[in-house]
Scaffold this motif. Structure first.
Motif, mmCIF file in Angstrom:
data_model
loop_
_atom_site.group_PDB
_atom_site.id
_atom_site.type_symbol
_atom_site.label_atom_id
_atom_site.label_comp_id
_atom_site.label_asym_id
_atom_site.label_seq_id
_atom_site.Cartn_x
_atom_site.Cartn_y
_atom_site.Cartn_z
ATOM 1 N N ILE A 18 -3.932 4.553 9.778
ATOM 2 C CA ILE A 18 -3.677 5.441 8.649
ATOM 3 C C ILE A 18 -4.658 5.078 7.540
ATOM 4 O O ILE A 18 -4.785 3.911 7.168
ATOM 5 C CB ILE A 18 -2.233 5.311 8.136
ATOM 6 N N THR A 19 -5.333 6.072 7.028
ATOM 7 C CA THR A 19 -6.257 5.832 5.928
ATOM 8 C C THR A 19 -5.501 5.873 4.607
ATOM 9 O O THR A 19 -4.441 6.484 4.488
ATOM 10 C CB THR A 19 -7.380 6.877 5.912
ATOM 11 N N PHE A 20 -6.063 5.224 3.607
ATOM 12 C CA PHE A 20 -5.486 5.240 2.268
ATOM 13 C C PHE A 20 -6.604 5.306 1.249
ATOM 14 O O PHE A 20 -7.754 4.953 1.533
ATOM 15 C CB PHE A 20 -4.596 4.017 2.016
ATOM 16 N N ASP A 21 -6.269 5.789 0.074
ATOM 17 C CA ASP A 21 -7.242 5.972 -1.002
ATOM 18 C C ASP A 21 -7.333 4.682 -1.794
ATOM 19 O O ASP A 21 -6.410 4.329 -2.526
ATOM 20 C CB ASP A 21 -6.812 7.138 -1.892
ATOM 21 N N LYS A 22 -8.442 3.980 -1.631
ATOM 22 C CA LYS A 22 -8.593 2.700 -2.325
ATOM 23 C C LYS A 22 -8.760 2.889 -3.828
ATOM 24 O O LYS A 22 -8.317 2.061 -4.626
ATOM 25 C CB LYS A 22 -9.798 1.944 -1.772
ATOM 26 N N ASN A 23 -9.404 3.965 -4.240
ATOM 27 C CA ASN A 23 -9.670 4.175 -5.659
ATOM 28 C C ASN A 23 -8.478 4.748 -6.402
ATOM 29 O O ASN A 23 -8.412 4.666 -7.627
ATOM 30 C CB ASN A 23 -10.868 5.115 -5.825
ATOM 31 N N GLN A 24 -7.540 5.354 -5.659
ATOM 32 C CA GLN A 24 -6.381 5.959 -6.317
ATOM 33 C C GLN A 24 -5.411 4.876 -6.764
ATOM 34 O O GLN A 24 -5.195 3.888 -6.077
ATOM 35 C CB GLN A 24 -5.687 6.921 -5.356
ATOM 36 N N ALA A 25 -4.820 5.054 -7.898
ATOM 37 C CA ALA A 25 -3.831 4.093 -8.392
ATOM 38 C C ALA A 25 -2.611 4.114 -7.497
ATOM 39 O O ALA A 25 -2.235 5.149 -6.949
ATOM 40 C CB ALA A 25 -3.442 4.421 -9.825
ATOM 41 N N LEU A 26 -1.992 2.959 -7.329
ATOM 42 C CA LEU A 26 -0.815 2.872 -6.484
ATOM 43 C C LEU A 26 0.299 3.727 -7.064
ATOM 44 O O LEU A 26 0.634 3.632 -8.242
ATOM 45 C CB LEU A 26 -0.351 1.411 -6.366
ATOM 46 N N GLN A 27 0.864 4.550 -6.185
ATOM 47 C CA GLN A 27 1.933 5.426 -6.629
ATOM 48 C C GLN A 27 3.227 4.631 -6.761
ATOM 49 O O GLN A 27 3.518 3.756 -5.961
ATOM 50 C CB GLN A 27 2.135 6.564 -5.634
ATOM 51 N N LYS A 74 -14.024 0.060 16.787
ATOM 52 C CA LYS A 74 -13.965 1.474 17.148
ATOM 53 C C LYS A 74 -13.427 2.340 16.010
ATOM 54 O O LYS A 74 -13.702 3.541 15.967
ATOM 55 C CB LYS A 74 -13.089 1.641 18.386
ATOM 56 N N LEU A 75 -12.668 1.738 15.104
ATOM 57 C CA LEU A 75 -12.087 2.490 13.999
ATOM 58 C C LEU A 75 -12.841 2.277 12.689
ATOM 59 O O LEU A 75 -12.324 2.590 11.620
ATOM 60 C CB LEU A 75 -10.620 2.086 13.799
ATOM 61 N N ARG A 76 -14.059 1.772 12.777
ATOM 62 C CA ARG A 76 -14.795 1.436 11.559
ATOM 63 C C ARG A 76 -15.112 2.669 10.713
ATOM 64 O O ARG A 76 -15.325 2.559 9.498
ATOM 65 C CB ARG A 76 -16.086 0.706 11.915
ATOM 66 N N SER A 77 -15.144 3.864 11.327
ATOM 67 C CA SER A 77 -15.445 5.068 10.555
ATOM 68 C C SER A 77 -14.281 5.492 9.669
ATOM 69 O O SER A 77 -14.457 6.348 8.794
ATOM 70 C CB SER A 77 -15.794 6.220 11.499
ATOM 71 N N MET A 78 -13.095 4.929 9.882
ATOM 72 C CA MET A 78 -11.922 5.304 9.083
ATOM 73 C C MET A 78 -11.684 4.380 7.898
ATOM 74 O O MET A 78 -10.682 4.522 7.188
ATOM 75 C CB MET A 78 -10.667 5.307 9.970
ATOM 76 N N ILE A 110 0.860 -1.185 0.000
ATOM 77 C CA ILE A 110 0.000 0.000 0.000
ATOM 78 C C ILE A 110 0.894 1.231 0.000
ATOM 79 O O ILE A 110 1.734 1.390 0.889
ATOM 80 C CB ILE A 110 -0.948 0.020 1.212
ATOM 81 N N ASN A 111 0.712 2.110 -0.977
ATOM 82 C CA ASN A 111 1.526 3.316 -1.092
ATOM 83 C C ASN A 111 0.710 4.598 -1.111
ATOM 84 O O ASN A 111 1.255 5.676 -0.893
ATOM 85 C CB ASN A 111 2.388 3.268 -2.363
ATOM 86 N N ASN A 112 -0.579 4.503 -1.405
ATOM 87 C CA ASN A 112 -1.396 5.707 -1.571
ATOM 88 C C ASN A 112 -2.009 6.134 -0.238
ATOM 89 O O ASN A 112 -3.214 6.118 -0.036
ATOM 90 C CB ASN A 112 -2.492 5.468 -2.617
ATOM 91 N N TRP A 113 -1.137 6.563 0.703
ATOM 92 C CA TRP A 113 -1.601 6.975 2.025
ATOM 93 C C TRP A 113 -2.168 8.394 1.978
ATOM 94 O O TRP A 113 -1.797 9.205 1.136
ATOM 95 C CB TRP A 113 -0.444 6.919 3.030
ATOM 96 N N THR A 114 -3.042 8.679 2.927
ATOM 97 C CA THR A 114 -3.586 10.019 3.103
ATOM 98 C C THR A 114 -3.056 10.590 4.416
ATOM 99 O O THR A 114 -2.554 9.841 5.262
ATOM 100 C CB THR A 114 -5.120 9.988 3.132
ATOM 101 N N PRO A 115 -3.164 11.908 4.631
ATOM 102 C CA PRO A 115 -2.662 12.492 5.884
ATOM 103 C C PRO A 115 -3.481 12.137 7.113
ATOM 104 O O PRO A 115 -3.095 12.500 8.222
ATOM 105 C CB PRO A 115 -2.715 14.005 5.609
ATOM 106 N N GLU A 116 -4.599 11.443 6.953
ATOM 107 C CA GLU A 116 -5.465 11.123 8.093
ATOM 108 C C GLU A 116 -4.833 10.014 8.928
ATOM 109 O O GLU A 116 -4.745 8.866 8.488
ATOM 110 C CB GLU A 116 -6.847 10.685 7.606
#
Length: 640
Positions: free
Chosen positions: A417-426, A384-388, A338-344
């Motif tokens: 750490i959240t990641f963008d599932k729809n974004q292509a892997l960087q 507890k983290l299901r909203s992320m 997994i490479n497409n991390w978000t700042p969340e």
């Protein structure tokens, strides 16, 4: 395993002996360095367990500032090896191996030899070629022991330790094969000693390395082949194992490319081709060789069912539930694949205390209770983290303690750490660029005390208050939880409040930003501009009204929340806005239910830093030579 002594010189001699043994093992493997090295202790009354672990390695002399190495090592390193597989090649002579191993040619370069499985204590190298995603793999083990004193107690524990290490290694190997993977990274083994039991917990991140051969299946073998019902049961378990392996490969997206048959081979003689896991030596090797162990072109891994313990081990393999959809977990800094991390990001700490009330405890009962305790703790975190979702639990660090008789305490610290599932892997950045980014953290402007009397233009730039508060609130540390196994889990009101009010109006115009906390050595989507120093703080709290404060759960929940608040305040007073490499080194809890009393000691540490978001770097007037973006996939060294 030694008895405690009052003389510091004696204890130093113990550690010196262990370190020398580590060096001897590394030398026997043809290596000159030990990386990912760590030391740990477990003390109970007059007995102390000293343990050390690391990964033997051969370092490239071109990156070493001082020291020389033997010519053979230099010649071996100078041989060009393509990136992505060089760290997998064996460092020892294949004709004079220190232990039996199944070797094949590297599936990447076809030049050097690689083992069929790799266990390491380091994070996954950035240049490693990985197929699919990784996952958290844990081995849990409990063993009863008789109560004894001094030398007798030390002798009893010393007799149990080799068998516990063997069982832990067996579980790790079995679970790795069950997930269709061939390497472990970030391996951390902890042995805790109590008055009447020993507990072992091993955590690692399993991955599929493209350079290593495809792992074979798991073959179940029984002792009584003439029993029809027993054979039917064995056949049913074999089918469940095969189905589980197929589901795990689909879940973790492990689809290795098919290789031509002519390049698949093993240089090891025929008697060593079949990898066998012997649960007992009661059966002869001739009976095992009659089994059909082939799984395609790969050798199968044999599990011999010869007693109740072996049957329990197989059941424990099948009862490990995978994480819910949208969740991934690992104990390394970055999840492989997994490479497409978000700042969340959101760090959390959970503590669970359980009392084993059953008097007639057995090893099987202890193992089941311990396994259920860890699994339920992970499930509560997922809930507890299901909203992320989708998110990944990174740097999952479990700590097990036996503070009192029949009491088990488990503490876990991690970051979601959240990641963008729809974004292509960087695409991963080249290793040279990553090393330059890591080296850039050593320049003068990141020191707390500059070597020359010059101002720091980058650190003096103002931050955007509204944006910083918003981002800090969304990644606020939450869910410190402590509860008994039988009690219901409650989500932290602190975390819920920040999730509901991410744009809190009263703080929008404040100049004080929320201090971020993370166990990682970096912050996704941000650049660390200055290091302010190490934070190492001890906290002690006691109460004489435990029930009135909500019991053990409420007491520990409030205490951990106060620890986070005081750490944030201390970092803010230093002028920082984040704590990286955070770790809870100690969490010692003791209670007296009859007197309604409890005490707790917590020791935490980390690095106070100043960071700037990558989106803000373009706005700030900075010098081009100092602007180096921090990649989200960088795996840094872990502060222990």
């Amino acid at each position: 395993m030694l008895c405690l002594s009052d003389e510091p010189e004696t204890r130093d001699a113990w550690w010196a002996e262990i370190r020398q043994e580590i060096k001897s093992h590394a030398k026997a493997l043809g290596c000159h360095a030990v990386v990912g090295y760590s030391e740990s202790t477990s003390i109970c009354e007059e007995v102390c367990i000293l343990s050390a672990s690391g990964t033997a390695a051969v370092l490239n002399p071109r990156f070493l500032q001082d020291g020389t190495m033997e010519g053979c090592l230099e010649q071996r390193i100078e041989e060009a090896s393509p990136p992505g597989c060089g760290f997998c090649h064996i460092p020892y002579d294949e004709l004079n191996m220190p232990f039996p191993a199944h070797l094949t040619y590297c599936y990447n370069c076809r030049k050097q030899k690689v083992p069929d499985v790799l266990f390491t204590t380091i994070d996954l190298p950035v240049e490693a070629a990985v197929i699919g995603k990784g996952c958290l793999i844990q081995a849990r083990l409990c063993r009863l022991k008789k109560k004894a004193q001094a030398e007798a107690n030390a002798t009893s524990i010393s007799n149990l330790l080799p068998f516990m290490e063997y069982e832990v290694h067996t579980q790790l190997m079995n679970k790795l094969k069950l997930r269709g993977m061939n390497a472990l990274f970030g391996l951390r083994i902890q042995i805790s000693v109590g008055e009447n039991m020993l507990m072992g917990l091993a955590s690692a991140t399993g991955v599929y390395l493209a350079a290593l051969p495809t792992p074979g299946g798991i073959q179940i073998a029984g002792k009584t082949p003439n029993d029809g019902n027993y054979e039917q049961h064995i056949s049913h378990m074999q089918k469940k194992i095969n189905d589980t392996i197929a589901k795990n490969k689909e879940l973790y997206e492990i689809n290795p490319p098919e290789l031509p048959e002519e390049i698949i081979g093993s240089p090891i003689p025929e008697p060593r081709q079949r990898s066998r896991l012997l649960r007992s030596q009661s059966e002869s090797s001739d009976e095992v060789t009659e089994l059909d162990l082939s799984h395609g072109k790969k050798d199968a891994f044999v599990l011999e069912i010869d007693d109740t313990d072996a049957m329990e081990d197989v059941h424990s393999l099948l009862t490990d539930a995978p994480p819910p959809s949208g969740f991934y977990s690992c104990n390394t800094e970055i999840m492989p694949g997994i490479n497409n991390w978000t700042p969340e990001i959101q760090m959390f700490t959970a503590v669970r205390v359980s009392r084993l009330s059953n008097i007639n405890l057995t090893n099987q009962t202890l193992n089941k209770n311990f396994n259920d305790l860890c699994e339920n703790l992970l499930k509560s975190l997922y809930f507890k983290l299901r909203s992320m979702v989708p998110c990944c639990l990174c740097h999952v660090n479990f700590t097990v303690a036996l503070p009192e008789d029949e009491i088990v305490q488990i503490a876990v610290t991690a970051v979601a750490i959240t990641f963008d599932k729809n974004q292509a892997l960087q695409a991963s950045k080249p290793p040279i660029e990553k090393s330059q980014q890591r080296a850039s953290t050593d320049n003068e402007e990141q020191l707390q005390f500059p070597l020359e009397l010059s101002s720091d233009p980058l650190a003096s730039q103002p931050f955007s208050p509204a944006k910083e508060v918003l981002e800090g609130a969304s990644s606020h540390t939450g869910i410190p939880a402590a509860q008994r196994a039988a009690s219901l889990d409650k989500a932290s009101p602190l975390a819920e409040g920040y999730l509901r009010h991410r744009s809190f109006p009263s703080c929008a115009n404040s100049t004080v930003s929320v201090v971020k906390m993370t166990p990682l050595s970096f912050i996704p989507g941000a650049k660390i501009t200055k290091y302010l120093g190490i934070i190492n703080m001890f906290f002690i709290r006691e109460t004489t009204s435990l029930r009135e404060e909500g019991g053990v759960s409420g007491f520990l929940h409030a205490f951990i929340a106060e620890v986070f608040a005081m750490v944030r305040a201390h970092v803010a007073a230093l002028g920082g806005n984040a704590v990286v490499s955070y770790i809870m080194k100690q969490c010692v809890f003791m209670e007296n239910p009859n007197k309604n009393q409890a005490q707790c000691l917590i020791n935490v540490s980390g690095d106070a830093v100043v960071f700037v978001r990558e989106s803000e770097i373009e706005i700030l007037p900075v010098q081009p030579s100092t602007v180096v973006s921090q990649p989200a996939s960088t795996g840094g060294d872990v502060t222990t």
